[in-house]
Design a protein around this motif. Structure first.
Motif: not given
Ligand code: F6R
Length: 366
Positions: A43-50, A178-193
């Motif tokens: 359902y990730m596509d639907k979520l990203a497009k909601s 992530k799916r929508k592309g509204t977060i930078s790769d670096s912030l995404f990785r940083q938040l996972l850490v």
């Protein structure tokens, strides 16, 4: 079965380093920079497009929804509305194609939340569940979802379920961003850490338990309490006040700190304890001026501060330090001292902490 603790609530508060970890297990892989939510992957596509997300829940679950509102809007740039399920169900709500409803419930049996889901379903919404109890009515009524995996919560006051809900909702928001592309790769990785570091930070807060007990002792017989916070810490203020009122029976109210001057400031005098979440985040300076307004009226301030803050101890009555946390993840850590404070005060007042009067663990009636 209380594992050496006096009450289930205390056991569950102390379980949070583990339960927060469990809610991320198999989902977050910070070293690989990946995040997976099995139950939602189709359902990730639907979520990203909601176009809009409507979050529904009651009590503490509604507070988790308020935290999620900030996170979804900030990271995924999807407009969010958070509704009490009990209001939503009687409001002829506007649900349009492309809207997603997220229902939050620890027990999965709350009657109002279940009825709100059925209503949203009848209007064609796609419904996700964030539940703790596998196989519960709400988990079965939703189209998809992610379990919180906090383990059984026995104490009536919800603690570890809240932090697990906030964790899972953060993961959903991150995956959508992530799916929508509204977060930078670096912030995404940083938040996972940063997410992976949360259990250790909560553990650190738990080490302040004795200091919190000393503060609780001083305020055991207060008749009222005000809780203040801004941004993501506003819902935490609401949650802190709810914990205190439900188990200690002390009247407590949570407010966004800036709303004080629009009314509640009239309540402030030397008999009014004010708990302020004043962590070093982007609203720190503003919260400090709200604290000064309270102090100028002789309110007694207990501040939740960031480790190393040397300024606030000089102007407030008591401080409880928490480790530095990324702004987005702050509620996972800042709520913990408030859970302990409510617990200690209730115990000191001789309350039945695990089974407060008039309350049930699942509210299966309207
Ligand atoms: C607060 C509390 C209640 C529940 C509410 C929703 O500590 O326990 O406010 O949060 O009744 O319950 P669930 O999450 O089971 O739907």
């Amino acid at each position: 079965e209380k594992g050496g603790f006096d009450h289930f609530m205390l056991k569950e508060i102390f379980e949070q380093p583990r339960s927060i970890g469990d809610s991320m297990r198999g989902r977050v892989k910070a070293d690989e920079g990946t995040l997976q939510l099995g139950g939602l992957s189709d359902y990730m596509d639907k979520l990203a497009k909601s176009k809009r997300i409507v979050i529904i829940g009651c009590g503490t679950s509604w507070h988790a929804g308020l935290v999620a509102e900030y996170i979804f809007e900030e990271l995924a740039r999807i407009p969010v509305e958070v509704e009490y399920a009990s209001e939503f169900r009687y409001r002829n709500p506007i649900i349009k194609e492309g809207d997603i409803v997220i229902a939050i419930s620890q027990s999965g049996e709350t009657a109002d939340t279940l009825a709100a889901i059925e209503l949203a379903k009848s209007k064609g919404a796609l419904i996700f569940g964030v539940c703790n109890v596998v196989g519960s009515s709400i988990a079965r009524a939703t189209h998809a979802g992610a379990f919180t995996h906090a383990g059984p919560e026995i104490g009536v006051a919800s603690t570890k379920a809240f932090t697990a809900q906030v964790t899972v909702l953060t993961l959903i928001a991150l995956a959508a961003a992530k799916r929508k592309g509204t977060i930078s790769d670096s912030l995404f990785r940083q938040l996972l850490v940063e997410l992976e570091s949360i259990p250790a930070k909560v553990e650190k807060v738990l080490q302040a338990a004795d200091k919190i007990k000393e503060i609780a002792y001083i305020f055991t017989y207060a008749r009222n309490f005000i809780y203040l916070g801004r941004g993501l810490n506003f819902p935490v203020a609401l949650e802190g006040a709810l914990k205190l009122k439900e188990i200690s029976y002390i009247h407590a109210e949570g407010y966004p700190a800036a709303e004080m001057k629009h009314g509640p400031i009239a309540l402030i005098d030397e008999d009014m304890p004010v708990v302020v979440i004043a962590t070093k985040d982007n609203s720190y300076e503003k919260v400090v001026s709200n604290i000064q307004e309270v102090k100028a009226r002789k309110g007694r301030v207990i501040a939740i501060t960031t480790e190393g803050d040397t300024y606030l101890p000089g102007i407030v009555d008591f401080t409880i330090e928490i480790p530095k946390v990324h702004d987005i993840l702050m509620p996972l850590v800042s709520v913990v001292p408030l859970q302990l404070l409510a617990y200690d005060i209730a115990v000191m007042r001789g309350r039945n902490v695990d089974q407060p009067r008039n309350l049930a663990k699942s509210v299966t009636v309207e």
